[in-house]
Design a protein around this motif. Structure first.
Motif, PDB file in Angstrom:
ATOM      1  N   GLU A  33       0.823  -1.216   0.000  1.00 27.19           N
ATOM      2  CA  GLU A  33       0.000   0.000   0.000  1.00 27.19           C
ATOM      3  C   GLU A  33       0.855   1.264   0.000  1.00 27.19           C
ATOM      4  O   GLU A  33       0.560   2.211  -0.724  1.00 27.19           O
ATOM      5  N   THR A  34       1.942   1.284   0.801  1.00 28.87           N
ATOM      6  CA  THR A  34       2.735   2.511   0.918  1.00 28.87           C
ATOM      7  C   THR A  34       3.744   2.662  -0.211  1.00 28.87           C
ATOM      8  O   THR A  34       3.837   3.722  -0.822  1.00 28.87           O
ATOM      9  N   ARG A  35       4.498   1.636  -0.500  1.00 29.66           N
ATOM     10  CA  ARG A  35       5.574   1.761  -1.495  1.00 29.66           C
ATOM     11  C   ARG A  35       5.053   1.690  -2.926  1.00 29.66           C
ATOM     12  O   ARG A  35       5.573   2.352  -3.815  1.00 29.66           O
ATOM     13  N   PHE A  36       4.017   0.898  -3.133  1.00 27.82           N
ATOM     14  CA  PHE A  36       3.531   0.694  -4.504  1.00 27.82           C
ATOM     15  C   PHE A  36       2.126   1.259  -4.726  1.00 27.82           C
ATOM     16  O   PHE A  36       1.532   1.021  -5.763  1.00 27.82           O
ATOM     17  N   GLN A  37       1.611   1.994  -3.733  1.00 27.93           N
ATOM     18  CA  GLN A  37       0.282   2.614  -3.811  1.00 27.93           C
ATOM     19  C   GLN A  37      -0.757   1.621  -4.328  1.00 27.93           C
ATOM     20  O   GLN A  37      -1.568   1.917  -5.188  1.00 27.93           O
ATOM     21  N   MET A  38      -0.732   0.448  -3.752  1.00 24.56           N
ATOM     22  CA  MET A  38      -1.630  -0.604  -4.191  1.00 24.56           C
ATOM     23  C   MET A  38      -2.662  -0.863  -3.107  1.00 24.56           C
ATOM     24  O   MET A  38      -2.337  -1.344  -2.030  1.00 24.56           O
ATOM     25  N   LYS A  39      -3.890  -0.514  -3.382  1.00 17.79           N
ATOM     26  CA  LYS A  39      -4.976  -0.778  -2.441  1.00 17.79           C
ATOM     27  C   LYS A  39      -5.480  -2.187  -2.711  1.00 17.79           C
ATOM     28  O   LYS A  39      -5.941  -2.508  -3.799  1.00 17.79           O
ATOM     29  N   LEU A  40      -5.324  -3.064  -1.717  1.00 16.25           N
ATOM     30  CA  LEU A  40      -5.700  -4.459  -1.899  1.00 16.25           C
ATOM     31  C   LEU A  40      -7.201  -4.656  -1.721  1.00 16.25           C
ATOM     32  O   LEU A  40      -7.772  -4.237  -0.728  1.00 16.25           O
ATOM     33  N   THR A  41      -7.807  -5.307  -2.686  1.00 14.05           N
ATOM     34  CA  THR A  41      -9.206  -5.698  -2.553  1.00 14.05           C
ATOM     35  C   THR A  41      -9.253  -6.957  -1.694  1.00 14.05           C
ATOM     36  O   THR A  41      -8.222  -7.560  -1.399  1.00 14.05           O
ATOM     37  N   ARG A  42     -10.444  -7.357  -1.313  1.00 11.85           N
ATOM     38  CA  ARG A  42     -10.560  -8.588  -0.514  1.00 11.85           C
ATOM     39  C   ARG A  42     -10.039  -9.796  -1.286  1.00 11.85           C
ATOM     40  O   ARG A  42      -9.388 -10.669  -0.725  1.00 11.85           O
ATOM     41  N   GLN A  43     -10.320  -9.818  -2.569  1.00 13.35           N
ATOM     42  CA  GLN A  43      -9.862 -10.934  -3.399  1.00 13.35           C
ATOM     43  C   GLN A  43      -8.334 -10.953  -3.463  1.00 13.35           C
ATOM     44  O   GLN A  43      -7.704 -12.000  -3.316  1.00 13.35           O
ATOM     45  N   MET A  44      -7.723  -9.780  -3.642  1.00 10.98           N
ATOM     46  CA  MET A  44      -6.260  -9.696  -3.694  1.00 10.98           C
ATOM     47  C   MET A  44      -5.643 -10.036  -2.341  1.00 10.98           C
ATOM     48  O   MET A  44      -4.614 -10.711  -2.271  1.00 10.98           O
ATOM     49  N   GLU A  45      -6.282  -9.580  -1.284  1.00 14.96           N
ATOM     50  CA  GLU A  45      -5.790  -9.885   0.061  1.00 14.96           C
ATOM     51  C   GLU A  45      -5.859 -11.390   0.324  1.00 14.96           C
ATOM     52  O   GLU A  45      -4.951 -11.974   0.914  1.00 14.96           O
TER      53      GLU A  45
END
Length: 160
Positions: A56-68
């Protein structure tokens, strides 16, 4: 499919074939976003929460539930593979150790048994049969089919 490819390529041919790409994740990953991302996913030893925070911080990637969920499965899979590898290594090490210990134990047992048998034989020649040193050497040489030098070494070792 072409829509799922990153970047551009010409004349891709068949899309149903597998293409393998090998990427080495070294230690110098600071300037390369792709390598850093793959490092966090596959090599970073932190917890799931640590990985999620880094993504989330380094790659600005907001994880969805599926991705999590996929990340959780991947982390659990990696930990399971490590545990399986450790277990397999311990089992192989134990098996090799037991084999070597058994071999050494048998060798030592045979050596000790042979040594004790020779000592008893020489004592019998000397005490019970009242043979002289030279007679004991000659008898041992003949009985065990040894050369004279070896027979003398054995008799000398156990002669009282």
């Amino acid at each position: 499919t072409p829509e799922r490819l990153y970047g551009t390529r010409e004349n891709l041919g068949r899309y149903d074939m597998i293409e393998v790409i090998q990427i080495g994740l070294g230690t110098d990953i600071k300037d390369n976003t792709l390598l850093g991302f793959l490092y966090v996913l596959f090599k970073y030893q932190g917890t799931l929460a640590d990985k999620k925070k880094l993504l989330e911080t380094r790659f600005q990637m907001k994880l969805t539930r599926q991705m999590e969920g996929a990340l959780t499965n991947m982390c659990n899979l990696g930990e399971g593979l490590i545990a399986d590898g450790i277990e397999l290594g311990l089992a192989q090490g134990l098996e090799r150790g037991l084999e070597q210990g058994l071999e050494q134990g048998l060798e030592q047992g045979l050596e000790q048994g042979l040594e004790q048998g020779l000592q008893d034989l020489i004592e019998t020649y000397q005490d019970d049969m009242q043979l002289s040193y030279d007679e004991a050497v000659a008898k041992l040489q003949k009985k065990r089919k040894l050369d004279k030098e070896k027979a003398e070494r054995i008799v000398r070792k156990f002669w009282n």
